[in-house]
Design an enzyme around this catalytic site. Structure first.
Site, PDB file in Angstrom:
ATOM      1  N   TYR A 166       0.729  -1.218   0.031  1.00  0.00           N
ATOM      2  CA  TYR A 166       0.193   0.200  -0.056  1.00  0.00           C
ATOM      3  C   TYR A 166       0.881   1.331  -0.156  1.00  0.00           C
ATOM      4  CZ  TYR A 166       0.573  -1.136   4.919  1.00  0.00           C
ATOM      5  OH  TYR A 166       1.351  -1.422   6.236  1.00  0.00           O
ATOM      6  N   GLU A 180       7.824  -1.217  13.514  1.00  0.00           N
ATOM      7  CA  GLU A 180       6.613  -1.652  13.818  1.00  0.00           C
ATOM      8  C   GLU A 180       7.182  -2.356  15.248  1.00  0.00           C
ATOM      9  OE1 GLU A 180       3.013  -1.579  14.002  1.00  0.00           O
ATOM     10  OE2 GLU A 180       3.613  -1.536  11.957  1.00  0.00           O
TER      11      GLU A 180
END
Length: 315
Positions: A166, A180
């Site tokens: 994305y 993350e």
């Protein structure tokens, strides 16, 4: 062929941005970015412009993931070229502003590196996210970080999947890197997660400084988890979830899921087994933010990437 022939000479990384608050309830990056906005001494490196930045201030103010739409999916060509006369969602307006400040995306004037700081409710530990298997600079950097973090683990997630990749906030940069770190509940700050993220960034900036100073990094290999498939929860004919992540899978990010292993547990107590032909390595297991995206977890496969030696290109 001599080893000298295989050295890739890359442009100096002069401008680096550290993004916090792409999601307004992921607290580690928000606090770190705000801390460094107030006092940047910790992230200063000789010859390097390093800019900490809050990407979605309205979402941060409300401690919510986003206002109108997910900023970390908003950097599409259509959004970035949308007319200012249109009534645009807040995050699309913000994407255009960020692209003007740190881009343009795909352009020669874009920032060299953007670190986008995220937290997950999944048990992923410390994870670096890459968007290209051929970015030698990033491969060498994550190799350096992983070595510096040892014996602590730092996993590398590679997303080149044509349907699942994305348009991220960090994709504005020439070398985009996602961080993350979890598990951490939304809206909560955990000291161990905060310090892990802080340490990763220290090592990353150290690497960039060494590279800019002319240090040559030898050939290396990097173990990565390549995104394969998005797995949804079982649902009824009305689209309602009918099962949970099985307790044998819960919190087992990066561990092998074999054919016949428990995957989901239905509300009436029935176990649903994994029926895939190949062993996979799930991650983002039961991520809170992904219920709305109809995603229980992502499957990955393990892969080893090779990177040439690199050094700064001298003028």
């Amino acid at each position: 062929m001599s080893s000298r022939t295989n050295i890739s000479c890359l442009q100096e990384a002069k401008r680096v941005a550290i993004f916090g608050g792409t999601h307004g309830n992921e607290m580690s990056g928000i606090v770190l970015a705000n801390m460094w906005i107030q006092n940047a001494t910790e992230i200063e490196r000789k010859g390097l412009v390093c800019k900490p930045f809050i990407t979605n201030p309205r979402a941060v103010e409300k401690c919510t993931r986003y206002i109108d739409t997910d900023l970390n999916r908003a950097f599409t060509p259509e959004n970035l070229s949308a007319s200012e006369l249109e009534a645009l969602p807040y995050e699309v307006q913000r994407a255009k502003e960020i692209n003007q400040m740190f881009g343009p995306k795909g352009g020669s004037d874009a920032y060299d590196v953007i670190f986008d700081l995220h937290n997950t409710t999944s048990n992923m530990g410390s994870t670096l996210i890459l968007e290209s298997s051929t970015d030698l600079f990033n491969l060498q950097m994550v190799h350096y970080i992983k070595k510096a973090m040892a014996p602590h683990t730092c996993s590398v997630l590679l997303n080149e999947h044509p349907q699942l990749k994305y348009s991220t906030t960090r994709s504005v940069a020439k070398h985009p890197v996602g961080l993350e770190v979890g598990p951490q509940p939304q809206g909560v700050l955990r000291s161990n997660v905060f310090e892990s993220m802080r340490t990763i960034l220290k090592h990353a900036l150290d690497f960039i400084e060494l590279f800019n100073n002319g240090v040559e990094f030898p050939p290396c290999t990097v173990n990565v988890f390549r995104v394969q498939e998005r797995m949804d929860y079982p649902r009824d004919t009305n689209g309602n979830i009918t099962a949970m992540v099985h307790p044998h899978l819960q919190d087992c990010d990066w561990e092998p899921l074999n054919r016949g292993d428990p995957m989901f547990l239905t509300f009436d107590g029935r176990t649903i087994l994994y029926e895939g032909a190949n062993t996979v390595y799930p991650t983002f297991i039961n991520e809170a933010a992904y219920y709305e995206k109809q995603q229980a977890f992502v499957t990955t496969c393990r892969e080893i990437l090779a990177a040439n030696a690199i050094r700064k290109a001298f003028k």
